[in-house]
Design an enzyme around this catalytic site. Sequence first.
Site: not given
Length: 280
Positions: A103, A125
């Site tokens: 991730e 992100e």
Amino acid sequence: MEKQIPLLLCLFLFLFSISSSLHETEARKHSNYIPAPIMRLVPRSLYDQIFIHKDNNACPAKGFYPYEAFVEATRWFPRFGSVGNFWTRRREVAAFLAQISHETTGGWATAPDGPYAWGLCFKEEVSPQSNYCDETNKDWPCVPGKSYKGRGPIQLSWNYNYGQAGRALGFDGLQNPELVANNSVLAFKTALWFWMTEQIPKPSCHDVMVNRYRPTKADRAANRTVGYGLVTNIINGGLECGIPGDGRVSDRVGYFQRYAQLFKVNTGSNLDCENQRPFA
């Protein structure tokens, strides 16, 4: 008197050492010491060996994921890494670290030390395609102007996940989602919360990895077999599962295989989810 001075000094030092020992013992009772399961399963040396490049200058999360933050977060989840036999516990921790590594990966095919040595390189992100607000979810309504993009080791996403994690961990995830990218301990807590929490019809990742989950009739019909691949399905199956040869799934598996070697455990079967249907 001259002969008594050393004796008095010795007596003083003796009493001082007893007092210090008592104070230290009392301090230990009230301080947060490293939980025994994590101290045994993931000593600092192994953590550093796993995350070789997390503090590389090329990683935006440099300095954000220290060993101490990981250990502190595990105190909130005493069942993490403590259920099952010694090898089951090690395999679960390896699986968790592998998933959060994918991730947050900063690795590439020809990266120094290989593509699976660059976990925990990102804390949020980059260039999200949306603010991850599910407006149909009325239980966890989005706050105007807030983004529920991926943050932390598990890249916690969507308003309903931030809301539930916040309620469980004691922060306002809807109003202050950015805290997950600003507080190292909280970031790890959200990852562990996601790992340990069942979200029906999805089982918890924890239950899958410690062999406590039994597939339902719907799982069997969807070929959702127990193993590391099912964990991937829980985390991001809607985008990655049921797709032959998906590179994201392969990356997750690659991290797990490397970490399993470091933990000296086997990975078990059913590593990918290419033949599984995602959860509805």
